[in-house]
Scaffold this motif. Structure first.
Motif, PDB file in Angstrom:
ATOM      1  N   ILE A  95       0.864  -1.182   0.000  1.00  0.00           N
ATOM      2  CA  ILE A  95       0.000   0.000   0.000  1.00  0.00           C
ATOM      3  C   ILE A  95       0.902   1.234   0.000  1.00  0.00           C
ATOM      4  CG2 ILE A  95      -1.791   1.250   1.257  1.00  0.00           C
ATOM      5  CD1 ILE A  95      -2.630  -1.498   2.429  1.00  0.00           C
ATOM      6  N   PRO A  96       0.850   2.060  -1.044  1.00  0.00           N
ATOM      7  CA  PRO A  96       1.853   3.124  -1.217  1.00  0.00           C
ATOM      8  C   PRO A  96       1.855   4.194  -0.146  1.00  0.00           C
ATOM      9  CG  PRO A  96       0.101   3.313  -2.861  1.00  0.00           C
ATOM     10  CD  PRO A  96      -0.088   2.002  -2.183  1.00  0.00           C
ATOM     11  N   THR A  97       0.729   4.385   0.544  1.00  0.00           N
ATOM     12  CA  THR A  97       0.645   5.445   1.553  1.00  0.00           C
ATOM     13  C   THR A  97       1.033   4.965   2.949  1.00  0.00           C
ATOM     14  OG1 THR A  97      -1.706   4.942   1.862  1.00  0.00           O
ATOM     15  CG2 THR A  97      -1.140   6.701   0.299  1.00  0.00           C
ATOM     16  N   LEU A  98       1.301   3.676   3.109  1.00  0.00           N
ATOM     17  CA  LEU A  98       1.673   3.134   4.416  1.00  0.00           C
ATOM     18  C   LEU A  98       3.181   2.915   4.480  1.00  0.00           C
ATOM     19  CD1 LEU A  98      -1.079   0.422   5.103  1.00  0.00           C
ATOM     20  CD2 LEU A  98      -1.083   2.870   5.686  1.00  0.00           C
ATOM     21  N   THR A  99       3.738   3.048   5.671  1.00  0.00           N
ATOM     22  CA  THR A  99       5.153   2.760   5.874  1.00  0.00           C
ATOM     23  C   THR A  99       5.404   1.256   5.770  1.00  0.00           C
ATOM     24  OG1 THR A  99       4.940   2.447   8.257  1.00  0.00           O
ATOM     25  CG2 THR A  99       5.333   4.703   7.456  1.00  0.00           C
ATOM     26  N   ALA A 100       6.683   0.890   5.719  1.00  0.00           N
ATOM     27  CA  ALA A 100       7.036  -0.534   5.680  1.00  0.00           C
ATOM     28  C   ALA A 100       6.430  -1.263   6.868  1.00  0.00           C
ATOM     29  CB  ALA A 100       8.555  -0.692   5.666  1.00  0.00           C
ATOM     30  N   GLN A 101       6.555  -0.679   8.054  1.00  0.00           N
ATOM     31  CA  GLN A 101       6.017  -1.324   9.247  1.00  0.00           C
ATOM     32  C   GLN A 101       4.503  -1.460   9.164  1.00  0.00           C
ATOM     33  OE1 GLN A 101       7.371   0.364  12.915  1.00  0.00           O
ATOM     34  NE2 GLN A 101       6.320  -1.135  14.181  1.00  0.00           N
ATOM     35  N   GLN A 121       5.799  -7.097  16.516  1.00  0.00           N
ATOM     36  CA  GLN A 121       5.942  -8.273  15.658  1.00  0.00           C
ATOM     37  C   GLN A 121       6.313  -7.860  14.231  1.00  0.00           C
ATOM     38  OE1 GLN A 121       3.230 -11.313  16.894  1.00  0.00           O
ATOM     39  NE2 GLN A 121       3.162 -12.243  14.854  1.00  0.00           N
ATOM     40  N   ALA A 122       5.713  -6.758  13.748  1.00  0.00           N
ATOM     41  CA  ALA A 122       6.040  -6.260  12.415  1.00  0.00           C
ATOM     42  C   ALA A 122       7.488  -5.786  12.349  1.00  0.00           C
ATOM     43  CB  ALA A 122       5.094  -5.133  12.028  1.00  0.00           C
ATOM     44  N   ALA A 123       7.937  -5.084  13.394  1.00  0.00           N
ATOM     45  CA  ALA A 123       9.325  -4.610  13.426  1.00  0.00           C
ATOM     46  C   ALA A 123      10.299  -5.774  13.430  1.00  0.00           C
ATOM     47  CB  ALA A 123       9.536  -3.723  14.658  1.00  0.00           C
ATOM     48  N   GLU A 124       9.980  -6.822  14.171  1.00  0.00           N
ATOM     49  CA  GLU A 124      10.852  -8.001  14.212  1.00  0.00           C
ATOM     50  C   GLU A 124      10.908  -8.689  12.852  1.00  0.00           C
ATOM     51  OE1 GLU A 124       9.157 -10.289  17.348  1.00  0.00           O
ATOM     52  OE2 GLU A 124      10.077  -9.076  18.949  1.00  0.00           O
ATOM     53  N   ALA A 125       9.767  -8.738  12.157  1.00  0.00           N
ATOM     54  CA  ALA A 125       9.745  -9.367  10.829  1.00  0.00           C
ATOM     55  C   ALA A 125      10.604  -8.575   9.845  1.00  0.00           C
ATOM     56  CB  ALA A 125       8.306  -9.468  10.321  1.00  0.00           C
ATOM     57  N   LEU A 126      10.534  -7.257   9.904  1.00  0.00           N
ATOM     58  CA  LEU A 126      11.350  -6.428   9.015  1.00  0.00           C
ATOM     59  C   LEU A 126      12.830  -6.551   9.362  1.00  0.00           C
ATOM     60  CD1 LEU A 126       8.979  -3.370   8.771  1.00  0.00           C
ATOM     61  CD2 LEU A 126       9.830  -4.691   6.830  1.00  0.00           C
ATOM     62  N   GLU A 127      13.140  -6.664  10.625  1.00  0.00           N
ATOM     63  CA  GLU A 127      14.527  -6.888  11.037  1.00  0.00           C
ATOM     64  C   GLU A 127      15.052  -8.199  10.461  1.00  0.00           C
ATOM     65  OE1 GLU A 127      18.117  -6.119  12.705  1.00  0.00           O
ATOM     66  OE2 GLU A 127      16.404  -4.782  13.011  1.00  0.00           O
ATOM     67  N   VAL A 150       9.970  -6.156   2.119  1.00  0.00           N
ATOM     68  CA  VAL A 150       8.803  -5.783   2.923  1.00  0.00           C
ATOM     69  C   VAL A 150       7.665  -6.778   2.687  1.00  0.00           C
ATOM     70  CG1 VAL A 150       7.034  -4.028   3.355  1.00  0.00           C
ATOM     71  CG2 VAL A 150       9.416  -3.330   2.963  1.00  0.00           C
ATOM     72  N   ALA A 151       7.457  -7.121   1.419  1.00  0.00           N
ATOM     73  CA  ALA A 151       6.386  -8.071   1.083  1.00  0.00           C
ATOM     74  C   ALA A 151       6.646  -9.439   1.707  1.00  0.00           C
ATOM     75  CB  ALA A 151       6.259  -8.191  -0.429  1.00  0.00           C
ATOM     76  N   ILE A 152       7.903  -9.855   1.744  1.00  0.00           N
ATOM     77  CA  ILE A 152       8.249 -11.136   2.376  1.00  0.00           C
ATOM     78  C   ILE A 152       8.004 -11.069   3.882  1.00  0.00           C
ATOM     79  CG2 ILE A 152      10.165 -12.697   2.900  1.00  0.00           C
ATOM     80  CD1 ILE A 152      11.297 -11.890   0.081  1.00  0.00           C
ATOM     81  N   ALA A 153       8.401  -9.946   4.494  1.00  0.00           N
ATOM     82  CA  ALA A 153       8.146  -9.770   5.927  1.00  0.00           C
ATOM     83  C   ALA A 153       6.659  -9.813   6.222  1.00  0.00           C
ATOM     84  CB  ALA A 153       8.751  -8.449   6.400  1.00  0.00           C
ATOM     85  N   LYS A 158       2.952 -13.338  10.281  1.00  0.00           N
ATOM     86  CA  LYS A 158       1.915 -14.095  10.990  1.00  0.00           C
ATOM     87  C   LYS A 158       2.340 -15.530  11.289  1.00  0.00           C
ATOM     88  CE  LYS A 158      -0.327 -14.909   6.526  1.00  0.00           C
ATOM     89  NZ  LYS A 158      -1.530 -14.648   5.716  1.00  0.00           N
ATOM     90  N   ARG A 159       3.624 -15.847  10.924  1.00  0.00           N
ATOM     91  CA  ARG A 159       4.190 -17.179  11.189  1.00  0.00           C
ATOM     92  C   ARG A 159       3.344 -18.288  10.550  1.00  0.00           C
ATOM     93  NH1 ARG A 159       4.912 -14.981  17.270  1.00  0.00           N
ATOM     94  NH2 ARG A 159       6.648 -13.574  16.806  1.00  0.00           N
TER      95      ARG A 159
END
Length: 228
Positions: A95-101, A121-127, A150-153, A158-159
């Motif tokens: 979504i272009p208006t949302l940040t990676a997180q 959880q989102a921050a950990e996935a991006l890390e 980002v798409a992979i994260a 959600k594991r």
């Protein structure tokens, strides 16, 4: 484990039936890795949609852990997709208006995870995909390879049990393609995912332990004992 038995999918173009899948029998073990290849229009995307509970077969059964996905009501299918299956697409679908997180957090909303826990959880996935310092960047501020990370994260936050990827390197140059594949292969091993990917790239297909070639709706599976 996936168990496909006699899976047929027929579409209609005007009055003419098109057999996208024609009696597919296929078993994919838990933790397995399968690449799907074939010509355009051969049924690759249709097969992936069946595995992802995005479509139902005209005939036959698609079972995931003994549950016939084609017989479930839509509400149950939505739950299966939300909890058990992660998706990665060629075009990233951020979504272009949302940040990676925030983009990664969208995958957790259907699970009811709240506020701080969702953000963490989102921050950990991006890390885990090497983007721990890019949490606040919107897609337009990221390279193509970073957007795919980002798409992979988002797919993995959600594991899920299953990761489905449709041409995940199709929009990337050769060096970035190799980086993304190394990342996906590492995450597959680390998390014990069932990893199924559609690709036109034969160099990627040769890296997989199993290759499903689909032509005119028919699937042939070959094993590659030398693959990573």
């Amino acid at each position: 484990m996936y168990q496909l038995k006699g899976v047929t999918k027929v579409y209609h173009r005007g009055k003419k039936p098109v057999h996208a899948l024609a009696g597919v029998d296929l078993t994919i073990e838990d933790g397995g890795r399968l690449v799907i290849q074939g010509p355009t229009g051969g049924g690759k995307s249709t097969l992936l949609q069946m595995l992802g509970a995005l479509d139902r077969p005209t005939a036959g059964t698609v079972e995931l852990d003994g549950v016939d996905l084609g017989s479930l009501p839509e509400s149950r299918l939505t739950k299966v997709r939300a909890e058990s299956i992660g998706f990665v697409f060629q075009s990233f679908n951020l979504i272009p208006t949302l940040t990676a997180q925030e983009n990664v957090e969208t995958a957790l909303v259907p699970l009811g995870l709240k506020g701080a826990a969702r953000r963490q959880q989102a921050a950990e996935a991006l890390e885990s995909v090497g983007l721990g310092e890019r949490l606040g960047h919107v897609p337009g501020e990221l390279s193509g390879g970073q957007q795919q990370r980002v798409a992979i994260a988002r797919a993995l936050v959600k594991r899920p049990k299953v990761l489905l990827a449709d041409e995940p390197t199709g929009n990337l140059d050769e060096s970035m393609r190799d980086e993304i594949m190394e990342l996906l292969e590492g995450l597959w091993k680390e998390h014990g995912l069932t990893f199924i990917m559609v690709t036109h790239d034969s160099s990627i297909a040769r890296r997989a332990p199993r290759l499903a070639t689909i032509r005119k709706g028919k699937v042939t599976v070959t094993e590659n004992a030398t693959a990573a």
